[in-house]
Design a protein around this motif. Structure first.
Motif, short mmCIF file in Angstrom:
data_model
loop_
_atom_site.label_atom_id
_atom_site.label_comp_id
_atom_site.label_asym_id
_atom_site.label_seq_id
_atom_site.Cartn_x
_atom_site.Cartn_y
_atom_site.Cartn_z
N PRO A 101 7.65 91.32 -17.04
CA PRO A 101 7.08 91.52 -18.38
C PRO A 101 6.38 92.85 -18.46
O PRO A 101 5.94 93.42 -17.46
N TYR A 102 6.25 93.34 -19.68
CA TYR A 102 5.54 94.60 -19.90
C TYR A 102 4.13 94.51 -19.33
O TYR A 102 3.45 93.52 -19.52
N GLY A 103 3.72 95.56 -18.64
CA GLY A 103 2.39 95.60 -18.08
C GLY A 103 2.29 95.00 -16.68
O GLY A 103 1.21 94.99 -16.10
N SER A 104 3.38 94.52 -16.13
CA SER A 104 3.34 93.96 -14.77
C SER A 104 3.02 95.05 -13.76
O SER A 104 3.28 96.23 -14.00
N MET A 105 2.46 94.63 -12.66
CA MET A 105 2.10 95.57 -11.61
C MET A 105 3.35 95.90 -10.80
O MET A 105 3.72 95.15 -9.88
N TYR A 106 3.99 96.99 -11.10
CA TYR A 106 5.27 97.34 -10.46
C TYR A 106 5.11 97.57 -8.96
O TYR A 106 6.06 97.52 -8.21
N TYR A 107 3.88 97.86 -8.51
CA TYR A 107 3.63 98.16 -7.11
C TYR A 107 3.32 96.91 -6.28
O TYR A 107 3.07 97.00 -5.08
N ALA A 108 3.32 95.75 -6.92
CA ALA A 108 3.03 94.50 -6.22
C ALA A 108 4.32 93.76 -5.90
O ALA A 108 5.15 93.55 -6.78
N GLY A 109 4.47 93.36 -4.66
CA GLY A 109 5.66 92.63 -4.27
C GLY A 109 5.84 91.33 -5.02
O GLY A 109 6.97 90.91 -5.25
N SER A 110 4.76 90.71 -5.42
CA SER A 110 4.83 89.44 -6.13
C SER A 110 5.47 89.56 -7.50
O SER A 110 5.84 88.56 -8.11
#
Length: 125
Positions: A101-110
């Motif tokens: 989704p928009y705003g997700s933490m792209y740097y988080a593996g989860s």
């Protein structure tokens, strides 16, 4: 989505490698793609991300200016060109995909549900 990473190997410091990640099962055209890595004894860390449209990329500070992520949607493949490699780049590299989704933490593996099996990169000094 099944992901198959390849291209790892042994290289001397200062050298280059290009990793590939081929997706199967469905087209990746609507998926954000990313690379993570995990060095021995360390936690997995974000390396690079490319948006589904191909227009947006993000890099970890440690690889910025040396690594380039790209994608070929026609080949269902994402690449990681790694230049000026350093011994500290030694790790297992994993490709991953999802439609966060928009705003997700792209740097988080989860953030990502689909992961490849990893390819080992070893950089000798």
């Amino acid at each position: 989505v099944q992901l198959q990473a390849s291209g790892g190997g042994l290289v001397q410091a200062g050298g280059s490698l290009r990793l590939s990640c081929v997706a199967s099962g469905r087209t990746i055209i609507t998926y954000d793609m990313a690379w993570f890595r995990q060095a021995p004894g360390k936690e997995r860390e974000f390396v690079a991300r490319i948006r589904w449209s191909g227009g947006g990329t993000n890099y970890a500070d440690s690889v910025k200016g040396r690594f380039t992520i790209s994608r070929d949607n026609a080949k269902n493949t994402v690449y990681l060109q790694m230049n000026s490699l350093k011994p500290e780049d030694t790790a297992v590299y994993y490709c991953t995909a999802d439609r966060p989704p928009y705003g997700s933490m792209y740097y988080a593996g989860s953030t990502y549900d689909y992961w490849g099996q990893g390819t080992l990169v070893t950089v000798s000094s």
